[in-house]
Design an enzyme around this catalytic site. Structure first.
Site, PDB file in Angstrom:
ATOM      1  N   ASP A 188       0.833  -1.296   0.096  1.00  0.00           N
ATOM      2  CA  ASP A 188      -0.077  -0.023  -0.043  1.00  0.00           C
ATOM      3  C   ASP A 188       0.831   1.193  -0.021  1.00  0.00           C
ATOM      4  O   ASP A 188       1.637   1.407   1.011  1.00  0.00           O
ATOM      5  CB  ASP A 188      -0.977  -0.012   1.221  1.00  0.00           C
ATOM      6  CG  ASP A 188      -1.941   1.257   1.375  1.00  0.00           C
ATOM      7  OD1 ASP A 188      -2.970   1.238   0.417  1.00  0.00           O
ATOM      8  OD2 ASP A 188      -1.737   2.204   1.827  1.00  0.00           O
TER       9      ASP A 188
ATOM     10  N   TYR B  68       3.038   9.848   0.568  1.00  0.00           N
ATOM     11  CA  TYR B  68       3.961   9.333   1.416  1.00  0.00           C
ATOM     12  C   TYR B  68       5.420   9.895   0.979  1.00  0.00           C
ATOM     13  O   TYR B  68       6.134   9.533   1.512  1.00  0.00           O
ATOM     14  CB  TYR B  68       4.082   7.950   1.395  1.00  0.00           C
ATOM     15  CG  TYR B  68       2.485   7.230   1.846  1.00  0.00           C
ATOM     16  CD1 TYR B  68       1.678   8.177   2.706  1.00  0.00           C
ATOM     17  CD2 TYR B  68       2.161   5.984   1.920  1.00  0.00           C
ATOM     18  CE1 TYR B  68       0.429   7.757   3.097  1.00  0.00           C
ATOM     19  CE2 TYR B  68       1.043   5.566   2.323  1.00  0.00           C
ATOM     20  CZ  TYR B  68       0.327   6.442   2.925  1.00  0.00           C
ATOM     21  OH  TYR B  68      -1.240   6.092   3.438  1.00  0.00           O
TER      22      TYR B  68
ATOM     23  N   LYS C  29      -2.494   5.954  -3.953  1.00  0.00           N
ATOM     24  CA  LYS C  29      -3.315   7.051  -3.734  1.00  0.00           C
ATOM     25  C   LYS C  29      -2.973   8.265  -4.476  1.00  0.00           C
ATOM     26  O   LYS C  29      -1.999   8.712  -4.481  1.00  0.00           O
ATOM     27  CB  LYS C  29      -3.595   7.206  -2.304  1.00  0.00           C
ATOM     28  CG  LYS C  29      -3.490   5.832  -1.484  1.00  0.00           C
ATOM     29  CD  LYS C  29      -3.989   6.091  -0.307  1.00  0.00           C
ATOM     30  CE  LYS C  29      -3.852   4.890   0.612  1.00  0.00           C
ATOM     31  NZ  LYS C  29      -2.325   4.682   1.149  1.00  0.00           N
TER      32      LYS C  29
ATOM     33  N   HIS D  41      -7.312   9.622  -1.978  1.00  0.00           N
ATOM     34  CA  HIS D  41      -6.711   9.590  -0.557  1.00  0.00           C
ATOM     35  C   HIS D  41      -7.580   9.777   0.499  1.00  0.00           C
ATOM     36  O   HIS D  41      -7.754   9.338   1.391  1.00  0.00           O
ATOM     37  CB  HIS D  41      -5.470  10.126  -0.458  1.00  0.00           C
ATOM     38  CG  HIS D  41      -4.365   9.694   0.663  1.00  0.00           C
ATOM     39  ND1 HIS D  41      -3.251   9.420   0.462  1.00  0.00           N
ATOM     40  CD2 HIS D  41      -4.697   9.388   1.869  1.00  0.00           C
ATOM     41  CE1 HIS D  41      -2.705   9.113   1.535  1.00  0.00           C
ATOM     42  NE2 HIS D  41      -3.776   8.994   2.473  1.00  0.00           N
TER      43      HIS D  41
HETATM   44  N1  NAP Z   1      -5.849   6.218   3.792  1.00  0.00           N
HETATM   45  C1  NAP Z   1      -5.301   6.633   4.684  1.00  0.00           C
HETATM   46  O1  NAP Z   1      -5.752   7.707   4.898  1.00  0.00           O
HETATM   47  C2  NAP Z   1      -4.099   6.011   5.562  1.00  0.00           C
HETATM   48  C3  NAP Z   1      -3.794   6.575   6.916  1.00  0.00           C
HETATM   49  C4  NAP Z   1      -3.050   5.711   7.452  1.00  0.00           C
HETATM   50  C5  NAP Z   1      -2.608   4.791   7.052  1.00  0.00           C
HETATM   51  N2  NAP Z   1      -2.677   4.247   6.011  1.00  0.00           N
HETATM   52  C6  NAP Z   1      -2.195   3.053   5.328  1.00  0.00           C
HETATM   53  O2  NAP Z   1      -2.015   2.136   6.302  1.00  0.00           O
HETATM   54  C7  NAP Z   1      -0.972   1.453   6.564  1.00  0.00           C
HETATM   55  C8  NAP Z   1      -1.016   1.117   8.122  1.00  0.00           C
HETATM   56  O3  NAP Z   1      -1.402   2.127   8.966  1.00  0.00           O
HETATM   57  P1  NAP Z   1      -0.172   2.559   9.976  1.00  0.00           P
HETATM   58  O4  NAP Z   1       0.977   3.046   9.099  1.00  0.00           O
HETATM   59  O5  NAP Z   1      -0.671   3.398  10.948  1.00  0.00           O
HETATM   60  O6  NAP Z   1       0.212   1.050  10.417  1.00  0.00           O
HETATM   61  P2  NAP Z   1       0.071   0.207  11.809  1.00  0.00           P
HETATM   62  O7  NAP Z   1       0.611  -1.196  11.564  1.00  0.00           O
HETATM   63  O8  NAP Z   1      -1.332   0.272  12.107  1.00  0.00           O
HETATM   64  O9  NAP Z   1       0.955   0.875  12.859  1.00  0.00           O
HETATM   65  C9  NAP Z   1       2.265   0.982  12.639  1.00  0.00           C
HETATM   66  C10 NAP Z   1       2.861   1.269  14.017  1.00  0.00           C
HETATM   67  O10 NAP Z   1       2.824   0.339  14.917  1.00  0.00           O
HETATM   68  C11 NAP Z   1       3.936  -0.242  15.264  1.00  0.00           C
HETATM   69  N3  NAP Z   1       4.089  -1.765  15.021  1.00  0.00           N
HETATM   70  C12 NAP Z   1       4.093  -2.410  13.885  1.00  0.00           C
HETATM   71  N4  NAP Z   1       3.974  -3.747  14.107  1.00  0.00           N
HETATM   72  C13 NAP Z   1       4.127  -3.611  15.532  1.00  0.00           C
HETATM   73  C14 NAP Z   1       4.254  -4.888  16.360  1.00  0.00           C
HETATM   74  N5  NAP Z   1       4.447  -6.161  15.936  1.00  0.00           N
HETATM   75  N6  NAP Z   1       4.320  -4.848  17.792  1.00  0.00           N
HETATM   76  C15 NAP Z   1       4.333  -3.408  17.986  1.00  0.00           C
HETATM   77  N7  NAP Z   1       4.230  -2.408  17.318  1.00  0.00           N
HETATM   78  C16 NAP Z   1       4.098  -2.680  16.104  1.00  0.00           C
HETATM   79  C17 NAP Z   1       5.109   0.404  14.132  1.00  0.00           C
HETATM   80  O11 NAP Z   1       6.332   0.468  14.872  1.00  0.00           O
HETATM   81  P3  NAP Z   1       8.012  -0.308  14.253  1.00  0.00           P
HETATM   82  O12 NAP Z   1       8.096   0.425  13.080  1.00  0.00           O
HETATM   83  O13 NAP Z   1       8.735   0.072  15.371  1.00  0.00           O
HETATM   84  O14 NAP Z   1       7.438  -1.646  14.201  1.00  0.00           O
HETATM   85  C18 NAP Z   1       4.387   1.685  13.953  1.00  0.00           C
HETATM   86  O15 NAP Z   1       4.643   2.646  14.795  1.00  0.00           O
HETATM   87  C19 NAP Z   1      -0.062   2.568   6.369  1.00  0.00           C
HETATM   88  O16 NAP Z   1       1.351   2.610   6.495  1.00  0.00           O
HETATM   89  C20 NAP Z   1      -0.612   3.021   5.156  1.00  0.00           C
HETATM   90  O17 NAP Z   1      -0.200   2.348   4.132  1.00  0.00           O
HETATM   91  C21 NAP Z   1      -3.554   4.895   5.047  1.00  0.00           C
END
Ligand code: NAP
Length: 303
Positions: free
Chosen positions: A44, A49, A74, A114
Site C-alpha cells: 500500500d 508518502y 493513492k 486518498h
Molecule cells: N488512507 C489513509 O488515510 C491511511 C491512513 C493511515 C495509514 N494508511 C495506510 O495503512 C498503513 C498501515 O497503517 P499504519 O501506518 O498506521 O500502520 P500500523 O501497522 O497500524 O501501525 C504502525 C506502527 O505500529 C508499530 N508496530 C508495527 N508492528 C508492530 C508489532 N508487531 N508490535 C508492536 N508495534 C508494532 C510500528 O512501529 P515499528 O516500525 O517500530 O514496528 C508503527 O509505529 C499505512 O502504512 C498506510 O499504507 C492509510
C-alpha cells in the site's frame, strides 16, 4: 470462510498488506523488499508518502513476479486548507502516470482518492474511471469516504468505488459504514489497525502520543487476549480486522515485526473475545489526529 495467506477478496486483493506511511525513501525500499521476501503480496503506497521511488526499488529488488503482487497507490486530491491546490481531471490522469514511473510499474492494481478533501472530487472520480479504462489501474476506489461521500458518487450514476480504505480497529469500529459497504459490495480495507497500541507511531514526530489516554482499556483487553492465544497484541488487532471481513494493512520499520505481523492465519479469536473487543468502540479516529483533522469529516462542498 477459512482465512489464509493466499485468500484474496473480491477484487483479488490479498487480505494482509504492507503499508508504507512514515517510511523514508530508503526505509520504504528496505521494508517493501523485506515484506515481499517474508511473504506479503500486497503493498500500500501513496503519492502523499513521498517515498514511491523507494517502494518501487523494493518491489524490484524482491524479485517477485509482478502478477503475484497487488499494488495499491493513492492520489493526493489537494486540500485548500493546507494550501495544496486541487487536482483537476487532467492533473489526476498525469499524476498516476508520474507515480507509475516512480514505482517502476506499468500499472497498479488499485488506485484510491486518498480522502474527500477536494471540491473537485467528482471530476477526479471521472478521471479515475478513465484511468481504469486505459488499464493504468485494474481497480479504482476511495479512502476515508463516509456514506454521504460514497452516495455523492452513486447518485451520479458513474461507476461505483470498488473499495474504501478507512481507519478500522476496536476503538474505531465503523459499524454503520461497514454495513453500508457490504450492502453495496464495496471492499473494506483497514488502516492503522495497530493504533490502540502504545508502540504505535511512538518515535519522535510520528504523532502516536495524541489522544493516547483513550487507549488504556483497549490495551488491557488486547493484552489479555494475546496472552491467552500466545500471540502478540499486534497479531490480535490485525486478526480482529480480518474476522470482521476486512483486508488489513500494517507497516513496520523492523524486520521482526514485519515477519510476525504476517502470521495471523494460524489462530482464531473466539466469538466471546471478539465481542469483548467490539464493546470497546468509541468511534474515535487517531490516524490523522496529529494533523488536526478527521479526513472523513472535512469534505468541502462540491464545486
Ligand atoms: N488512507 C489513509 O488515510 C491511511 C491512513 C493511515 C495509514 N494508511 C495506510 O495503512 C498503513 C498501515 O497503517 P499504519 O501506518 O498506521 O500502520 P500500523 O501497522 O497500524 O501501525 C504502525 C506502527 O505500529 C508499530 N508496530 C508495527 N508492528 C508492530 C508489532 N508487531 N508490535 C508492536 N508495534 C508494532 C510500528 O512501529 P515499528 O516500525 O517500530 O514496528 C508503527 O509505529 C499505512 O502504512 C498506510 O499504507 C492509510
Amino acid at each position: 470462510m477459512e482465512l489464509s495467506k493466499s485468500t484474496r477478496n473480491n477484487i483479488g486483493m490479498p487480505l494482509i498488506g504492507f503499508g508504507t506511511y512514515q517510511l523514508s525513501i530508503n526505509q520504504a525500499e528496505l521494508g517493501v523488499k523485506e515484506a515481499l521476501k517474508a511473504g506479503f503480496r500486497h503493498i500500500d503506497s501513496a503519492e502523499g508518502y513521498n517515498n514511491e521511488e523507494g517502494t518501487g526499488k523494493g518491489i524490484k529488488a524482491a524479485g517477485v513476479s509482478r502478477d503475484d503482487i497487488f499494488v495499491t497507490t493513492k492520489l493526493f486530491p489537494g486540500y485548500k486548507q493546507w494550501g495544496a491546490p486541487e487536482k483537476n481531471y487532467k492533473q489526476t490522469v498525469e499524476m498516476l502516470k508520474n507515480q507509475l514511473q516512480d514505482l517502476q510499474l506499468d500499472y497498479v492494481d488499485l488506485y484510491l482518492i486518498h480522502a474527500p478533501l477536494a471540491e473537485l472530487r467528482l471530476e477526479q472520480w471521472r478521471a479515475f474511471i478513465e484511468l481504469k479504462k486505459s488499464g493504468l489501474t485494474k481497480h479504482i476506489g476511495v479512502a476515508n469516504y463516509n456514506e454521504e461521500r460514497i452516495n455523492e458518487i452513486l447518485n451520479t450514476g458513474m461507476d461505483k468505488p470498488e473499495a474504501n480504505q478507512i481507519e478500522f480497529h476496536p476503538l474505531c469500529a465503523q459499524i454503520d459504514l461497514s454495513r453500508f459497504m457490504r450492502k453495496n459490495s464495496i471492499s473494506p480495507i483497514a488502516y492503522s489497525s495497530l493504533a490502540p497500541l502504545s508502540t504505535w507511531r511512538s518515535e519522535a514526530g510520528q504523532g502516536g502520543e495524541v489522544l493516547a489516554d483513550l487507549k488504556k482499556e483497549c490495551q488491557l483487553v488486547t493484552r489479555e487476549i494475546a496472552t491467552k492465544l500466545k500471540v502478540s497484541e499486534a497479531q490480535v488487532l490485525l486478526r480482529w480486522g480480518l474476522q470482521h471481513g476486512y483486508s488489513v494493512l500494517t507497516r513496520s520499520s523492523k524486520p521482526e515485526h514485519i515477519r510476525k505481523n504476517l502470521d495471523v492465519f494460524n489462530f482464531v479469536i473466539s466469538d466471546n473475545d471478539m465481542e469483548r473487543l467490539n464493546r470497546l468502540n468509541q468511534n474515535q479516529a487517531f490516524a490523522w489526529a496529529a494533523n488536526g483533522l478527521n479526513p472523513m469529516e472535512v469534505a468541502p462542498s462540491l464545486k
